[in-house]
Design an enzyme around this catalytic site. Structure first.
Site, mmCIF file in Angstrom:
data_model
loop_
_atom_site.group_PDB
_atom_site.id
_atom_site.type_symbol
_atom_site.label_atom_id
_atom_site.label_comp_id
_atom_site.label_asym_id
_atom_site.label_seq_id
_atom_site.Cartn_x
_atom_site.Cartn_y
_atom_site.Cartn_z
ATOM 1 N N HIS A 107 0.819 -1.226 0.000
ATOM 2 C CA HIS A 107 0.000 0.000 0.000
ATOM 3 C C HIS A 107 0.850 1.272 0.000
ATOM 4 C CE1 HIS A 107 -3.613 -2.159 0.270
ATOM 5 N NE2 HIS A 107 -3.880 -2.089 1.555
ATOM 6 N N TYR B 52 -6.506 2.454 11.754
ATOM 7 C CA TYR B 52 -6.673 1.495 10.665
ATOM 8 C C TYR B 52 -6.120 2.124 9.389
ATOM 9 C CZ TYR B 52 -9.666 -1.514 13.538
ATOM 10 O OH TYR B 52 -10.153 -2.363 14.511
ATOM 11 N N GLU B 53 -5.541 1.296 8.515
ATOM 12 C CA GLU B 53 -4.816 1.849 7.364
ATOM 13 C C GLU B 53 -5.704 2.637 6.413
ATOM 14 O OE1 GLU B 53 -3.110 -1.675 5.727
ATOM 15 O OE2 GLU B 53 -4.892 -2.187 4.586
ATOM 16 N N SER B 54 -7.023 2.428 6.479
ATOM 17 C CA SER B 54 -7.932 3.174 5.608
ATOM 18 C C SER B 54 -7.990 4.657 5.961
ATOM 19 C CB SER B 54 -9.323 2.568 5.669
ATOM 20 O OG SER B 54 -9.811 2.582 6.994
ATOM 21 N N GLY B 55 -7.466 5.045 7.120
ATOM 22 C CA GLY B 55 -7.412 6.465 7.452
ATOM 23 C C GLY B 55 -7.900 6.869 8.832
#
Lengths: 286, 259
Positions: A107, B52-55
């Site tokens: 990512h 969380y990596e989504s933001g």
């Protein structure tokens, strides 16, 4: 002088901007995934596409399984919380329905490459891939030395799609676009592309965006298409929730080639647009 | 294994949750790590900051997210940042105390594989891939790994190194320039392993109650080193179990419904 976005139907926008052999990025990190646009590309039977997405998700499973794609650049290819993307796996493991070249990243590398694309820089840089086997298999991942500290850093060529397609909550009549919630890498992906197509939940008179809101001004967008519910089964914050049950159901639909093709024939090829798709899904549920 | 009033998976999640210190900043992987991190937040670590990596930063979901970016993560967060910002400023910027990861395969130096079983170009099983893991494993100050233990997962040699642990041991990690300390514990449904201080090889340090040493050995694909101070993991407390079960029940309810 930049031209403003045109308000088009999704069918017209795909016809005009998405051509065979093009490099596309359909972005949206779990949230705001442009499913309606993916279906329209499948329906218009585009071929030999290079597709880029951090998380291919069900949308690229569908495009890969129907033979639209020859090359995929990605960084995590699963059905989140459920398991495999069976069509992606079948393409990689068995070349069905056609061979699929994969260009695989993490990512952080994809994010840096999109940001470089938006900035017009030749490559994205990160402290990444250290000790990972990915660089052995992906010639896009190189290492450079910091000219000041000597630190070893990874370099990834900028992502510059022919067309980026994203979904957002709102646009105004001039084609200015507003999104919020998990905004992922969409702004960078849109700015990195030659053309950006944005599908939106609704077109409103006025955006009423706060000064630091994520807004894409009309003059960086080529086309805006109103497609209510266009991110289903992903979600649009403030409009509808992620349909986790659909993501779970997809596992059985996509597991076998026959059940996948039946589903695509019925729900994508067998309907004229995403509105009809939503109605067909609703009817099957009733 | 004798009858217990909890399952091996519950023991694993609770033992993993206990590793997370209150007031720390944790970058959470989906699946087992997400369950453990939220049990920690709902028990002994109310001030843990979950990312969380989504933001979402400082998120407090009432149910476990199915995906890494479910809407509730954003709704209950202190702020939500973009993906490039998340990986650049927050992760590579060195602001993460704990990276919490799962894995499909792990080796004796806690290197992990989430990419492929078999040959990369002719795979037996294609797995989802790296996601955020290589940089989480590299840049977090410490890394926790949780997965179920069996010989398919605990292998003598990885088919693919997705994310680096301690590589071939000793000071390999430092020499390769990875900023964080690397894996500090591996928590499974059978036991807890920690890297040896000098060699960095995983060493069995705590057996979960009722689990035998033989069981652990036959579930590990290499001759596992055993600590001279082998402990037994404290059983789940009532409050830990009820928090975990309530969370799982709410989650199952929330993710049910029709497609």
């Amino acid at each position: 002088m930049e031209s403003l976005a045109t308000l088009l139907s999704l069918k017209e926008a795909i016809q005009e901007y998405v051509h065979d052999g093009a490099t596309l990025a359909l972005e949206g990190f779990t949230h705001l995934i442009p499913y309606a646009a993916g279906h329209e590309i499948v329906r218009q039977k585009r071929r030999d596409l290079t597709v880029i997405r951090m998380t291919p998700d069900l949308i690229y499973d569908q495009m890969i399984g129907t033979g639209c794609v020859s090359r995929l650049q990605f960084s995590w290819g699963g059905n989140p919380g459920v398991g495999s993307l069976h069509r992606l796996r079948d393409a990689v493991e068995n070349s069905w329905p056609r061979p699929l070249e994969i260009v695989e990243h993490a990512h952080a590398g994809m994010a840096a490459a999109y940001a470089a694309g938006a900035a017009g820089l030749p490559f994205g840089m990160l402290r990444g891939y250290l000790g990972s086997d990915l660089p052995k298999y992906n010639p896009q991942i190189k290492f450079i030395e910091c000219p000041f500290t000597g630190e070893r850093l990874a370099a990834i060529p900028a992502i510059r799609p022919d067309v980026t397609i994203i979904h957002a909550q709102k646009a105004d009549h001039r084609g200015n676009v507003l999104m919020w919630g998990v905004v992922g890498v969409q702004k960078e992906a849109a700015l990195a592309a030659k053309h950006a197509i944005v599908t939106v939940e609704e077109i409103v008179h006025k955006l009423d965006a706060s000064p630091n809101a994520v807004v894409l001004p009309s003059w960086v967008v080529s086309a805006v298409c109103e497609v209510k519910g266009g991110a289903f089964p992903s979600y649009a914050q403030g409009y509808y929730a992620r349909n986790n049950a659909f993501y779970k159901a997809w596992d059985a639909i996509a597991r076998e080639r026959d059940s996948f093709e039946d589903w695509m024939n019925r729900y994508v090829f067998g309907v004229k647009d995403f509105h009809e798709f939503r109605s067909a899904v609703e009817a099957a549920r009733a | 294994m004798p009858e217990t009033h909890y399952t091996a998976d519950e023991m694993m999640t609770i033992a993993a949750a206990r590793m997370l210190r209150n007031g720390t900043v944790c970058f959470v992987g989906i699946g087992l790590p997400s369950a453990a991190a939220n049990v920690a937040r709902l028990t002994h670590a109310p001030d843990v900051v979950l990312i969380y990596e989504s933001g979402p930063i400082g998120t407090k979901p009432s149910v476990l997210p199915l995906s890494i970016g479910d809407g509730e993560l954003a709704e209950t967060a202190e702020t939500v940042v973009s993906i490039p910002e998340m990986f650049a400023y927050w992760l590579q910027g060195g602001r993460i105390d704990f990276g919490f990861l799962g894995a499909a395969q792990i080796d004796r130096f806690a290197n992990i594989n989430t990419t492929v079983i078999g040959d990369y170009r002719g795979p037996k099983t294609r797995l989802p891939g790296a996601g955020g893991a290589p940089e989480i494993a590299a840049s977090s100050k410490e890394v926790l790994i949780t997965l179920r233990q069996n010989k398919r997962a605990f292998v003598p040699k990885l088919d693919f190194v997705t994310s680096g642990g301690h590589f071939d041991g000793g000071d390999a990690r430092q020499r390769m320039g990875l900023p964080g300390k690397g894996p500090v514990a591996v928590i499974t449904d059978l036991c807890i392993m920690t890297p040896d201080h000098a060699t960095k090889e995983l060493t069995l340090t705590s057996l979960h109650p009722g689990v035998t040493l033989e069981k652990v050995m036959e579930s590990t694909g290499w001759p596992l080193k055993v600590s001279t101070h082998l402990a037994v993991t404290p059983e789940p407390a009532e409050v830990e179990l009820s928090v975990l079960r309530d969370l799982n029940e709410r989650t199952a309810r929330a993710h049910a419904g029709q497609a």
